[in-house]
Design an enzyme around this catalytic site. Sequence first.
Site, mmCIF file in Angstrom:
data_model
loop_
_atom_site.group_PDB
_atom_site.id
_atom_site.type_symbol
_atom_site.label_atom_id
_atom_site.label_comp_id
_atom_site.label_asym_id
_atom_site.label_seq_id
_atom_site.Cartn_x
_atom_site.Cartn_y
_atom_site.Cartn_z
ATOM 1 N N ALA A 81 0.850 -1.208 0.000
ATOM 2 C CA ALA A 81 0.000 0.000 0.000
ATOM 3 C C ALA A 81 0.872 1.241 0.000
ATOM 4 C CB ALA A 81 -0.884 0.035 1.256
ATOM 5 N N SER A 133 -7.343 -0.993 8.140
ATOM 6 C CA SER A 133 -6.705 -0.064 9.080
ATOM 7 C C SER A 133 -7.716 0.637 9.980
ATOM 8 C CB SER A 133 -5.961 1.006 8.277
ATOM 9 O OG SER A 133 -5.614 2.093 9.097
ATOM 10 N N GLU A 135 -7.569 3.572 10.571
ATOM 11 C CA GLU A 135 -7.826 4.879 9.942
ATOM 12 C C GLU A 135 -9.221 4.921 9.319
ATOM 13 O OE1 GLU A 135 -6.153 8.057 8.973
ATOM 14 O OE2 GLU A 135 -5.325 7.584 10.925
ATOM 15 N N TYR A 157 -6.251 8.121 2.182
ATOM 16 C CA TYR A 157 -5.767 6.793 2.592
ATOM 17 C C TYR A 157 -6.893 6.016 3.282
ATOM 18 C CZ TYR A 157 -3.420 3.281 5.533
ATOM 19 O OH TYR A 157 -3.054 2.119 6.172
HETATM 20 P P1 NAP Z 1 5.063 -0.021 4.835
HETATM 21 O O1 NAP Z 1 6.250 -0.310 5.687
HETATM 22 O O2 NAP Z 1 4.845 1.371 4.347
HETATM 23 O O3 NAP Z 1 5.140 -1.003 3.556
HETATM 24 C C1 NAP Z 1 4.348 -0.773 2.436
HETATM 25 C C2 NAP Z 1 4.700 -1.810 1.390
HETATM 26 O O4 NAP Z 1 3.876 -1.609 0.239
HETATM 27 C C3 NAP Z 1 6.153 -1.753 0.892
HETATM 28 O O5 NAP Z 1 6.684 -3.053 0.856
HETATM 29 C C4 NAP Z 1 6.024 -1.202 -0.526
HETATM 30 O O6 NAP Z 1 7.013 -1.698 -1.387
HETATM 31 C C5 NAP Z 1 4.664 -1.792 -0.923
HETATM 32 N N1 NAP Z 1 4.094 -1.128 -2.087
HETATM 33 C C6 NAP Z 1 3.924 0.209 -2.289
HETATM 34 N N2 NAP Z 1 3.392 0.424 -3.509
HETATM 35 C C7 NAP Z 1 3.233 -0.798 -4.081
HETATM 36 C C8 NAP Z 1 2.750 -1.226 -5.354
HETATM 37 N N3 NAP Z 1 2.329 -0.371 -6.297
HETATM 38 N N4 NAP Z 1 2.722 -2.554 -5.609
HETATM 39 C C9 NAP Z 1 3.172 -3.448 -4.689
HETATM 40 N N5 NAP Z 1 3.643 -3.104 -3.477
HETATM 41 C C10 NAP Z 1 3.672 -1.779 -3.193
HETATM 42 O O7 NAP Z 1 3.724 -0.476 5.566
HETATM 43 P P2 NAP Z 1 3.530 -1.381 6.882
HETATM 44 O O8 NAP Z 1 3.589 -0.527 8.080
HETATM 45 O O9 NAP Z 1 4.377 -2.579 6.771
HETATM 46 O O10 NAP Z 1 1.986 -1.795 6.726
HETATM 47 C C11 NAP Z 1 1.606 -2.935 5.978
HETATM 48 C C12 NAP Z 1 0.157 -2.781 5.537
HETATM 49 O O11 NAP Z 1 -0.671 -2.657 6.692
HETATM 50 C C13 NAP Z 1 -0.143 -1.565 4.688
HETATM 51 O O12 NAP Z 1 -1.153 -1.919 3.785
HETATM 52 C C14 NAP Z 1 -0.664 -0.545 5.674
HETATM 53 O O13 NAP Z 1 -1.491 0.393 5.025
HETATM 54 C C15 NAP Z 1 -1.427 -1.449 6.610
HETATM 55 N N6 NAP Z 1 -1.559 -0.975 8.004
HETATM 56 C C16 NAP Z 1 -0.447 -0.628 8.690
HETATM 57 C C17 NAP Z 1 -0.574 -0.245 10.021
HETATM 58 C C18 NAP Z 1 0.635 0.140 10.840
HETATM 59 O O14 NAP Z 1 0.444 0.745 11.906
HETATM 60 N N7 NAP Z 1 1.840 -0.206 10.424
HETATM 61 C C19 NAP Z 1 -1.838 -0.241 10.631
HETATM 62 C C20 NAP Z 1 -2.947 -0.629 9.871
HETATM 63 C C21 NAP Z 1 -2.795 -1.016 8.559
HETATM 64 P P3 NAP Z 1 8.228 -0.823 -2.038
HETATM 65 O O15 NAP Z 1 9.463 -1.284 -1.363
HETATM 66 O O16 NAP Z 1 8.191 -1.214 -3.463
HETATM 67 O O17 NAP Z 1 7.911 0.617 -1.813
HETATM 68 O O1 G4F Z 2 2.645 7.882 12.851
HETATM 69 P P1 G4F Z 2 1.596 8.502 12.018
HETATM 70 O O2 G4F Z 2 2.032 9.128 10.739
HETATM 71 O O3 G4F Z 2 0.512 7.356 11.788
HETATM 72 P P2 G4F Z 2 -1.035 7.384 11.368
HETATM 73 O O4 G4F Z 2 -1.387 8.573 10.585
HETATM 74 O O5 G4F Z 2 -1.835 7.120 12.602
HETATM 75 O O6 G4F Z 2 -1.121 6.141 10.382
HETATM 76 C C1 G4F Z 2 -0.465 4.901 10.668
HETATM 77 O O7 G4F Z 2 -1.360 4.075 11.375
HETATM 78 C C2 G4F Z 2 -2.537 3.691 10.630
HETATM 79 C C3 G4F Z 2 -3.383 2.810 11.561
HETATM 80 O O8 G4F Z 2 -4.237 3.620 12.306
HETATM 81 C C4 G4F Z 2 -2.089 2.940 9.389
HETATM 82 F F1 G4F Z 2 -3.180 2.507 8.715
HETATM 83 C C5 G4F Z 2 -1.246 3.852 8.526
HETATM 84 O O9 G4F Z 2 -0.790 3.133 7.389
HETATM 85 C C6 G4F Z 2 -0.035 4.289 9.338
HETATM 86 O O10 G4F Z 2 0.761 3.150 9.575
HETATM 87 O O11 G4F Z 2 0.821 9.621 12.852
HETATM 88 C C7 G4F Z 2 0.257 9.358 14.132
HETATM 89 C C8 G4F Z 2 -0.226 10.666 14.746
HETATM 90 C C9 G4F Z 2 -1.102 11.525 13.835
HETATM 91 O O12 G4F Z 2 -2.215 11.984 14.546
HETATM 92 C C10 G4F Z 2 -0.238 12.712 13.463
HETATM 93 O O13 G4F Z 2 -0.937 13.924 13.231
HETATM 94 O O14 G4F Z 2 0.921 11.475 15.048
HETATM 95 C C11 G4F Z 2 0.641 12.817 14.715
HETATM 96 N N1 G4F Z 2 1.899 13.533 14.474
HETATM 97 C C12 G4F Z 2 2.314 14.609 15.184
HETATM 98 N N2 G4F Z 2 3.474 15.055 14.681
HETATM 99 C C13 G4F Z 2 2.801 13.256 13.528
HETATM 100 C C14 G4F Z 2 3.808 14.222 13.664
HETATM 101 N N3 G4F Z 2 2.867 12.285 12.595
HETATM 102 C C15 G4F Z 2 3.946 12.260 11.775
HETATM 103 N N4 G4F Z 2 4.032 11.287 10.854
HETATM 104 N N5 G4F Z 2 4.942 13.208 11.848
HETATM 105 C C16 G4F Z 2 4.916 14.215 12.774
HETATM 106 O O15 G4F Z 2 5.809 15.057 12.819
#
Ligand code: NAP
Ligand code: G4F
Length: 340
Positions: A81, A133, A135, A157
Amino acid sequence: MARRALITGITGQDGSYLAEHLLSQGYEVWGLARGQANPRVSRMRKLLADVRIVRGDLLDQGSLISAVERVQPDEVYNLGAISFVPMSWEQAELTAEVTGMGVLRMLEAIRVCSGISRGSSPTGQIRFYQASSSEMFGQVSETPQNERTSFHPRSPYGVAKAYGHFLTQNYRESYGMFAVSGILFNHESPRRGAEFVTRKVSLGVARIKLGLASELRLGNLEARRDWGFAGDYVRAMHLMLQAPTPEDYVIGTGHMKSVRELVEAAFSAAGLDWERYVVTDPALHRPAEVDLLCADPKKARTQLGWEPTVSFDELVAMMVESDIRLLSDGGDPDQDSSWP
Ligand code: NAP
Ligand code: G4F
């Protein structure tokens, strides 16, 4: 014969932890990787030499069909993603294509390769996991949020994830596919991307501790999140695909902390007073904020037996210690080769 898993997003944080977990369970693990020479593939390989790579892109339907035909997976985990929320305003269309339409393309690849059509009853089918997510809850209608809480996404997103979520449900109901979504709350680790707030803070603390920086600029300190450890959350993904029936689950700790509390904990883990170093910058505020997220993970606990094992304070300390070590050893977090 070993069970076979195909993971999209193999080069991301969750992809690496999930691959590690599945390898430890005896799976043959395949990762879908895009691009001709993706430096993140070599970073992932340094950790996980046994993962096999198949080229493909969530933007390219044919490549996904080829990947499924070649790998013949028992389980597909769709983690790929555009996952950074602020980027989804800057590249809204790309986010819709990858994060939203990518789910449709992956489900179609599975459907076509499995010969599933309306009215057919799939047997020996591929099990599908979609990375939904918290989100999607966005402007929350209740706290904590569970599997029945309504969605009000606050970013392109979140909207794209809601599309993928409903589509996964729809393919389950329309075609009888074993297709499930994990609604995961924020999960972090030393492998978290440097743009997300937890890693930005742990890297900022490490730089200040080592005399490499004198301040850390952040946006909204009042936002609250339910933060857990990524290593725990990938176990839940796997458990969902082993369940007797395909169902969606909320995964989180049930505890929420503010960004301000995160900052306090991270600076204090390094023996520093955060108020001397943190500067807030209105330019880092989002067009629409998600003020709070807090999971009700009761269903996962009772039906899957899933529990998180790492507390918030342990997670923050783990990330700060890891980044101090990384920078002390001359590692560069902006280079893809330096994954701890
Ligand atoms: P991440 O570290 O940002 O990894 C995203 C992955 O998506 C990377 O491997 C990237 O590969 C791949 N990607 C991007 N564009 C693509 C495309 N066009 N085709 C195929 N692959 C592509 O994300 P993560 O934190 O591991 O999260 C994994 C999944 O869980 C995501 O879908 C995210 O939205 C979801 N999620 C994450 C959280 C969280 O807190 N981490 C919470 C809820 C849901 P490249 O190396 O090619 O860029
Ligand atoms: O760490 P964040 O960028 O994560 P966010 O937006 O919650 O999204 C992550 O979690 C989601 C699950 O709920 C995933 F689906 C999504 O892919 C991603 O992994 O921001 C967390 C919070 C936000 O409220 C943001 O406004 O931190 C606040 N924040 C404050 N200062 C900041 C900053 N976020 C970022 N990235 N950078 C700042 O300087």
